[in-house]
Design a protein around this motif. Structure first.
Motif, PDB file in Angstrom:
ATOM      1  N   ALA A  71       5.056   4.876   3.037  1.00 30.73           N
ATOM      2  CA  ALA A  71       4.622   6.279   3.102  1.00 30.73           C
ATOM      3  C   ALA A  71       5.516   7.118   2.206  1.00 30.73           C
ATOM      4  O   ALA A  71       6.742   7.027   2.286  1.00 30.73           O
ATOM      5  CB  ALA A  71       4.698   6.783   4.534  1.00 30.73           C
ATOM      6  N   VAL A  72       4.906   7.911   1.343  1.00 29.82           N
ATOM      7  CA  VAL A  72       5.682   8.729   0.408  1.00 29.82           C
ATOM      8  C   VAL A  72       5.436  10.214   0.685  1.00 29.82           C
ATOM      9  O   VAL A  72       4.310  10.638   0.920  1.00 29.82           O
ATOM     10  CB  VAL A  72       5.329   8.386  -1.061  1.00 29.82           C
ATOM     11  N   LEU A  93       9.618   4.284   4.482  1.00 33.67           N
ATOM     12  CA  LEU A  93       9.516   5.719   4.228  1.00 33.67           C
ATOM     13  C   LEU A  93      10.324   5.998   2.963  1.00 33.67           C
ATOM     14  O   LEU A  93      11.449   5.520   2.833  1.00 33.67           O
ATOM     15  CB  LEU A  93      10.084   6.529   5.396  1.00 33.67           C
ATOM     16  N   GLY A  94       9.757   6.749   2.034  1.00 30.67           N
ATOM     17  CA  GLY A  94      10.450   7.070   0.792  1.00 30.67           C
ATOM     18  C   GLY A  94      10.938   8.503   0.799  1.00 30.67           C
ATOM     19  O   GLY A  94      10.193   9.415   1.168  1.00 30.67           O
ATOM     20  N   ALA A  95      12.198   8.732   0.422  1.00 33.99           N
ATOM     21  CA  ALA A  95      12.760  10.090   0.452  1.00 33.99           C
ATOM     22  C   ALA A  95      13.699  10.302  -0.729  1.00 33.99           C
ATOM     23  O   ALA A  95      14.627   9.508  -0.936  1.00 33.99           O
ATOM     24  CB  ALA A  95      13.499  10.329   1.758  1.00 33.99           C
ATOM     25  N   MET A 119      11.966   1.285   7.705  1.00 35.26           N
ATOM     26  CA  MET A 119      12.993   1.206   6.670  1.00 35.26           C
ATOM     27  C   MET A 119      12.972   2.503   5.859  1.00 35.26           C
ATOM     28  O   MET A 119      11.900   3.068   5.630  1.00 35.26           O
ATOM     29  CB  MET A 119      12.712   0.023   5.729  1.00 35.26           C
ATOM     30  N   LEU A 120      14.134   2.946   5.421  1.00 38.16           N
ATOM     31  CA  LEU A 120      14.225   4.144   4.598  1.00 38.16           C
ATOM     32  C   LEU A 120      14.701   3.761   3.198  1.00 38.16           C
ATOM     33  O   LEU A 120      15.770   3.191   3.036  1.00 38.16           O
ATOM     34  CB  LEU A 120      15.188   5.158   5.209  1.00 38.16           C
ATOM     35  N   PHE A 121      13.862   4.049   2.186  1.00 42.19           N
ATOM     36  CA  PHE A 121      14.262   3.933   0.790  1.00 42.19           C
ATOM     37  C   PHE A 121      14.685   5.341   0.368  1.00 42.19           C
ATOM     38  O   PHE A 121      13.846   6.245   0.318  1.00 42.19           O
ATOM     39  CB  PHE A 121      13.102   3.479  -0.093  1.00 42.19           C
ATOM     40  N   ILE A 140       0.874  -1.186   0.000  1.00 49.00           N
ATOM     41  CA  ILE A 140       0.000   0.000   0.000  1.00 49.00           C
ATOM     42  C   ILE A 140       0.901   1.223   0.000  1.00 49.00           C
ATOM     43  O   ILE A 140       1.698   1.420   0.920  1.00 49.00           O
ATOM     44  CB  ILE A 140      -0.911   0.026   1.238  1.00 49.00           C
ATOM     45  N   ILE A 141       0.790   2.042  -1.053  1.00 44.54           N
ATOM     46  CA  ILE A 141       1.613   3.251  -1.160  1.00 44.54           C
ATOM     47  C   ILE A 141       0.754   4.435  -0.747  1.00 44.54           C
ATOM     48  O   ILE A 141      -0.241   4.754  -1.403  1.00 44.54           O
ATOM     49  CB  ILE A 141       2.156   3.413  -2.592  1.00 44.54           C
ATOM     50  N   VAL A 142       1.151   5.068   0.355  1.00 44.68           N
ATOM     51  CA  VAL A 142       0.295   6.071   0.999  1.00 44.68           C
ATOM     52  C   VAL A 142       0.827   7.481   0.753  1.00 44.68           C
ATOM     53  O   VAL A 142       1.904   7.846   1.227  1.00 44.68           O
ATOM     54  CB  VAL A 142       0.206   5.804   2.518  1.00 44.68           C
ATOM     55  N   GLY A 143       0.059   8.269  -0.009  1.00 36.63           N
ATOM     56  CA  GLY A 143       0.356   9.680  -0.190  1.00 36.63           C
ATOM     57  C   GLY A 143      -0.386  10.507   0.841  1.00 36.63           C
ATOM     58  O   GLY A 143      -1.010   9.966   1.766  1.00 36.63           O
TER      59      GLY A 143
END
Length: 556
Positions: free
Chosen positions: A234-235, A252-254, A275-277, A208-211
């Motif tokens: 989470a993006v 978490l995407g950054a 986790m950090l991507f 699930i990609i959460v904006g």
């Protein structure tokens, strides 16, 4: 062409003895491709109209007998011409009276009516000549004869040019920050893993990609129930929304290189160990704010450069206009299935950009959106009128491309008030959780050591990068100086130094890629192009040099 029958188009002679083409339509009406009285005068008018504004490329939809094209070439022979003739019968008429070979040596000619191929051909021309200063000209009869085709081409053109505009503007405004971050983020290499380490664990697992869009408000209570039954990513500001509601994201995407990115991840409690991507271009303080395992994405040239230096296997490089695009792509490549999209409205639904709980929330009045030309009116999944922006449309188009290229994965759009994403099935996420996700088994997420023994790898890479950086500086400074001093052997100096640069990994693998979109903004003549190109590179080199000394000289 020999096999084509002239069923609807035929050559006729006009009142002044000049030829034109008459096309008989299915309803019996006739349309003349050029004026029957004075086609050259009419062509001159269209040519003058074409060059009312500066352009590098002319896209002419409709060749006919070539009156308009010849007039344009006579006035502006150095322009790049891309001519589309969608009608084979009309083109056969042209061949009956004109020698097409000289024309084909001077222009880019496409004969056919496949809109995707036409856009592909134009994309090639844009890339070859490094310009999006295009003048679009449709001969009036073709607007009638090929109204539907031109409508499809216009839609594809908006997608194509919007992508170029976003990429050019982003690259031009952000690259100073990116190169600073490239160096500063080397501090985290010893505690970072390659993304492919997660492939076994994530294969065929739901994600699930959460904006942070306003639609997310309708799914918060259900998201609290998901826990480990799906990978929650989470993006962007989506991390803040989950945090404020006590929901833990697994990822978490950054990727944003601006200092503002720090604000999203500062003070996390529930998500501090996620986790950090991340990409090496992300703002350099962000990785230190996350205690969880860090994974390097292959998003920009520097990421691939580092993967190669470390001897890591890596996912094919991908960079999109939004972190949501980048995370969607990477989770697709890791094999997550299905992939559910939440909170990605891509418009000002409910006259807001973010859901409640975001640190950046602001409400707009309908009048503000309606009266500002920066906003585009469209329709959302519920059929309501909403406003969006070119950047959001780029986000939508990129999402659709990812879906198209991963046809073995099911994509579900649970963003109730967002705009349509072609290829993603619309769902009610709350109902989908009850029927499907609630029955899934918990995912066994792997545990990675935070301290990785790499035998001083970080220092080795820093040392190599610093050495390569100074090789680039030396070559660029010599070329710039030779042009500024107008030396006699300028071309030889440029050729020798460019040969040296091609052998420096930092230049060949990182700086060359950075130049891709900057070329669109540079002068087209040789010496000015070279001068500005290497001044641009030097500017970035000096920023990196200071970053090695721990100095941040980039103004935010």
């Amino acid at each position: 062409m020999l096999s084509i029958d002239q069923e609807s188009a035929k050559l006729i002679t006009g009142e002044t003895g000049k030829r034109t083409i008459c096309v008989k339509r299915e309803n019996g009406n006739e349309i003349f491709i050029h004026s029957r009285i004075n086609p050259r005068e009419s062509a001159k008018f269209i040519s003058d109209y074409t060059f009312r504004e500066p352009c590098d490329i002319v896209f002419l939809f409709g060749l006919g007998l070539g009156y308009e094209l010849r007039e344009m070439q006579k006035n502006n022979p150095k322009k790049v011409y891309f001519v589309v003739e969608p009608d084979f019968e009309i083109f056969k008429c042209n061949l009956m009276v004109n020698d097409i070979q000289p024309v084909m040596k001077e222009i880019n000619l496409f004969v056919g009516n496949n809109e995707s191929q036409i856009i592909q051909a134009l994309n090639y021309i844009i890339d070859r000549y490094k310009s999006i200063k295009i003048q679009f000209v449709v001969l009036p009869p073709y607007k009638v004869l090929y109204k539907e085709l031109w409508g499809k081409i216009e839609y594809q053109l908006r997608k194509l040019l919007n992508g170029y505009l976003v990429a050019i503007n982003t690259n031009n405004s952000q690259q100073k920050k990116w190169v600073r971050n490239y160096v500063m983020n080397l501090d985290y290499i010893n505690n970072t893993y390659p993304l492919v380490k997660l492939r076994k664990c994530f294969k065929d697992k739901p994600a699930i990609i959460v904006g942070a869009g306003p639609s997310l408000e309708e799914n918060i209570e259900t998201l609290k129930l998901v826990q480990d039954k799906a990978v929650i990513a989470a993006v962007g500001s989506g991390a803040g929304i989950l945090e404020s509601n006590g929901i833990r994201a697994h990822i978490l995407g950054a990727m944003d290189g601006n200092k503002a990115e720090e604000k999203i991840f500062n003070g996390l409690k529930y998500n501090a160990d996620s986790m950090l991507f991340y990409s090496s271009q992300v703002y350099y303080n962000v990785p230190k704010l996350i205690n969880g395992t860090k994974f390097l994405m292959n998003q920009v040239e520097m990421d691939e450069y580092l993967h190669k230096k470390l001897g890591w296997e890596y996912i094919s490089g991908y960079s999109g206009p939004s972190i949501a695009n980048v995370i969607t792509y990477n989770l697709s490549e890791l094999g997550c299935n299905p992939i559910i999209i939440l909170g990605q409205d891509m418009c000002y639904s409910k006259n807001r950009l973010y859901a409640e709980g975001s640190k950046n929330n602001k409400e707009f009045t309908p009048e503000q959106l309606e009266n500002d030309p920066a906003y585009i009116k469209t329709v959302n999944n519920k059929g309501d009128e909403v406003y969006t922006t070119p950047a959001f449309m780029s986000f939508k188009y990129e999402s659709e491309e990812i879906i198209k290229n991963h046809h073995d994965i099911v994509y579900l759009n649970g963003t109730s008030h967002g705009i349509t994403i072609d290829g993603a099935q619309n769902i009610d996420f709350n109902e989908y959780y009850k029927k499907e996700i609630s029955n899934y088994k918990n995912i066994d997420f792997p545990i990675f050591s935070k301290d990785i023994e790499r035998d001083g790898t970080e220092e080795k890479i820093k040392s190599q990068l610093f050495e390569e950086l100074h090789m680039v500086i030396d070559c660029c400074e010599e070329m710039v100086k030779s042009i500024q001093e107008n030396r006699d052997n300028i071309v030889n100096i440029i050729n020798e130094n460019e040969k040296k640069l091609s052998k420096v990994p930092l230049f060949a693998n990182v700086f060359m890629g950075m130049l891709e979109f900057i070329e669109y903004l540079l002068p087209k003549d040789y010496l000015n192009n070279i001068l500005n190109k290497y001044l641009f590179i030097l500017d970035k080199c000096y920023i990196m040099e200071k970053a090695f000394q721990g100095q941040d000289i980039v103004k935010e």
